[in-house]
Design a protein around this motif. Sequence first.
Motif, mmCIF file in Angstrom:
data_model
loop_
_atom_site.group_PDB
_atom_site.id
_atom_site.type_symbol
_atom_site.label_atom_id
_atom_site.label_comp_id
_atom_site.label_asym_id
_atom_site.label_seq_id
_atom_site.Cartn_x
_atom_site.Cartn_y
_atom_site.Cartn_z
ATOM 1 N N ILE A 164 0.838 -1.205 0.000
ATOM 2 C CA ILE A 164 0.000 0.000 0.000
ATOM 3 C C ILE A 164 0.872 1.255 0.000
ATOM 4 O O ILE A 164 2.003 1.256 0.481
ATOM 5 C CB ILE A 164 -0.952 0.024 1.203
ATOM 6 C CG1 ILE A 164 -0.171 0.144 2.516
ATOM 7 C CG2 ILE A 164 -1.847 -1.209 1.229
ATOM 8 C CD1 ILE A 164 -1.050 0.466 3.700
ATOM 9 N N LYS A 165 0.293 2.333 -0.571
ATOM 10 C CA LYS A 165 0.978 3.632 -0.646
ATOM 11 C C LYS A 165 0.077 4.690 -0.021
ATOM 12 O O LYS A 165 -0.941 4.378 0.606
ATOM 13 C CB LYS A 165 1.317 3.959 -2.094
ATOM 14 C CG LYS A 165 2.201 2.927 -2.789
ATOM 15 C CD LYS A 165 2.497 3.354 -4.206
ATOM 16 C CE LYS A 165 3.401 2.357 -4.916
ATOM 17 N NZ LYS A 165 2.748 1.041 -5.115
ATOM 18 N N ASP A 166 0.436 5.950 -0.226
ATOM 19 C CA ASP A 166 -0.327 7.045 0.374
ATOM 20 C C ASP A 166 -1.795 7.020 -0.028
ATOM 21 O O ASP A 166 -2.670 7.433 0.749
ATOM 22 C CB ASP A 166 0.289 8.387 -0.033
ATOM 23 C CG ASP A 166 1.622 8.651 0.659
ATOM 24 O OD1 ASP A 166 1.918 7.934 1.637
ATOM 25 O OD2 ASP A 166 2.358 9.548 0.227
ATOM 26 N N ALA A 167 -2.093 6.542 -1.238
ATOM 27 C CA ALA A 167 -3.477 6.524 -1.711
ATOM 28 C C ALA A 167 -4.365 5.671 -0.825
ATOM 29 O O ALA A 167 -5.552 5.966 -0.637
ATOM 30 C CB ALA A 167 -3.519 6.013 -3.154
ATOM 31 N N CYS A 168 -3.807 4.612 -0.242
ATOM 32 C CA CYS A 168 -4.596 3.757 0.642
ATOM 33 C C CYS A 168 -4.928 4.477 1.944
ATOM 34 O O CYS A 168 -6.012 4.301 2.501
ATOM 35 C CB CYS A 168 -3.840 2.464 0.931
ATOM 36 S SG CYS A 168 -4.692 1.345 2.066
ATOM 37 N N LEU A 169 -4.002 5.296 2.420
ATOM 38 C CA LEU A 169 -4.230 5.983 3.691
ATOM 39 C C LEU A 169 -5.421 6.931 3.619
ATOM 40 O O LEU A 169 -6.052 7.214 4.639
ATOM 41 C CB LEU A 169 -2.970 6.743 4.103
ATOM 42 C CG LEU A 169 -1.713 5.901 4.349
ATOM 43 C CD1 LEU A 169 -0.633 6.743 5.011
ATOM 44 C CD2 LEU A 169 -2.025 4.674 5.200
ATOM 45 N N VAL A 170 -5.738 7.402 2.420
ATOM 46 C CA VAL A 170 -6.931 8.247 2.255
ATOM 47 C C VAL A 170 -8.167 7.475 2.696
ATOM 48 O O VAL A 170 -9.106 8.051 3.270
ATOM 49 C CB VAL A 170 -7.068 8.695 0.783
ATOM 50 C CG1 VAL A 170 -8.354 9.501 0.589
ATOM 51 C CG2 VAL A 170 -5.858 9.520 0.361
ATOM 52 N N ARG A 171 -8.165 6.168 2.454
ATOM 53 C CA ARG A 171 -9.329 5.333 2.780
ATOM 54 C C ARG A 171 -9.434 5.043 4.274
ATOM 55 O O ARG A 171 -10.454 4.503 4.726
ATOM 56 C CB ARG A 171 -9.240 3.996 2.027
ATOM 57 C CG ARG A 171 -8.968 4.139 0.534
ATOM 58 C CD ARG A 171 -10.054 4.909 -0.162
ATOM 59 N NE ARG A 171 -9.822 4.992 -1.602
ATOM 60 C CZ ARG A 171 -10.630 5.626 -2.452
ATOM 61 N NH1 ARG A 171 -11.724 6.236 -1.990
ATOM 62 N NH2 ARG A 171 -10.350 5.652 -3.745
ATOM 63 N N LEU A 172 -8.417 5.382 5.029
ATOM 64 C CA LEU A 172 -8.434 5.121 6.466
ATOM 65 C C LEU A 172 -8.938 6.311 7.276
ATOM 66 O O LEU A 172 -9.107 6.207 8.491
ATOM 67 C CB LEU A 172 -7.028 4.741 6.949
ATOM 68 C CG LEU A 172 -6.331 3.577 6.236
ATOM 69 C CD1 LEU A 172 -5.000 3.275 6.923
ATOM 70 C CD2 LEU A 172 -7.204 2.332 6.212
#
Length: 573
Positions: free
Chosen positions: A334-342
């Motif tokens: 996972i990268k920064d884009a996944c953290l948006v979903r958290l």
Amino acid sequence: MGGACSRKRDQQVNEESVQRGFSSRFCKSGSSKWLGSSVHIQQERGKCPSLMELCIHKIREGISNYSSFSMLPRDLSQQIFNELVHSHCLTDTSLEAFRDCALQDIHLGDYPEVKDSWMDIISSQGPSLLSVDISGSDVTDSGLIVLKDCPNLQTLNFNYCDQISDWGLEHICGLSNLTSLSLKKNNAITAEGMNAFARLVNLVNLDLERCSRIHGGLIHLKGLTKLESLNVRCCNCITDADMEPLSGLTNLRELQISCSKVTNSGIGYLKGLRKLLLLNLEGCPVTAACLDPLSGLVALSYLNLNRCRLSDDGCEKFAGLENLKVLNLGFTDIKDACLVRLKGLTNLESLNLDSCKIGDEGLANLAGLRRLKSLELSDTEVGSSGLRHLCGLGNLETLNLSFTLVSDSGVRKLSGLTSLKSLNLDARQITDTGLAALTSLTGLTHLDLFGARVTDFGTDCFRYFKNLRSLEVCGGGITDAGVKNIKDLVSLTLLNLSQNGSLTDKTLETISGLTALVSLNVSNSRVSNAGLQYLKPLKNLKSLSLESCKVTASEIRKLQLTALPNLVNIRPE
């Protein structure tokens, strides 16, 4: 930490220590648990032992004078039995004295020389016996036959008993009151033998971790409607087909299937387990698509996806897991884009992003997770500027920034995190300047500066950390003079000063007042045999590492025998 002061990269997580506090490892021989562990009456300073404690201590000292305790009240004989076990004084002979004592608990896990002949005394407790632990023993299938005389047994632990097979399971299948059964690391139990479990209708907890031949056997659990916890971690024989029988276990609250062959398809069978609180999928070949069936599990609060095949694709499904408290995404892609979903997971208390490809900008999505208590950022691309997003996490207690790009300027951004208790700053770019910015973190109990460039000047900040229980300052430039700033940290139980090559025997003299120390590492220093005398006051010391020092094994052994009876882990041997 080892004397070489190095960390394994991309290391496999030790399945024995996965969060939630599962049972400790048992082994048949060489256990340090019983070495020098004779229990004496230990009281707080100035407090006298009770009359009961004095009596039990006296009985233990003269145990050969007693042939039977069956006339004593059960609670007293139970205390005597427990004392003999803890002090490693229970033998074939002394065990006989406990025949027909109506004991309720027989806990002999990892105790040496437990064998079939002991089971006759154990079973003589009859209907009173509620709990038996013979983990790591030499008990065989034949030894389990006598347990039929103990119909009220509720808990059985047979971990690491490699002589118990399918036949042995047949001897316990009539124990209908059994609620907890543990058979970790048993390669003799097969799917066919698991048919015995079908009759244990009151079973609540079942642990089959590392049982390698149980593929197809979970079908026998279909009728165990009271089952709440199932552990089949590290059973690499488990596949998607094994998940189908679990779909009807609607009371299941904890399921551990890490390091198995279960894929997204197998996870689909779990969508009806609405009471599920904990799901451990570490190392399974699942992708973010597994989140779809999980999104309906409203009770799910612990999810471990460490080392799974996750990437940013499909991570939008995390939004449906809004009740998560613990989420492990370590060693995924996972990268920064996944953290948006958290961002919406506002109930999160623990987040593990170890070795993920995230950077400073991704941390902005964590700023709203105000309940976070633990954040793992080791081996990420996070640098000093990203730490500004953590300033509002006032409940943060544990922060790992090892092997990141954080420098002294970033450390200053942590000064407001006054709830921090554990801080890991393993990084060569951290210097004395960065440490000076930590003086406001007076609640720290663990500080790891493994590899940081700390000198005597930087150690001055240690005087602010009066609550420290663990301190690692490995590979810096500390001399005997700098160690003086450690000598007043009387709560320390672990101290690692390895790889500070200028330290001498004077250091051991300086820290001789840290009597709470349990673990000490001064490897790769100039410590010699002459300095060992200063360790004599450290009566609680259990682990001592002196690799590449000017000490001899014979002198260390002499120290152990004459002054440090609790010392069980010594390097070099």
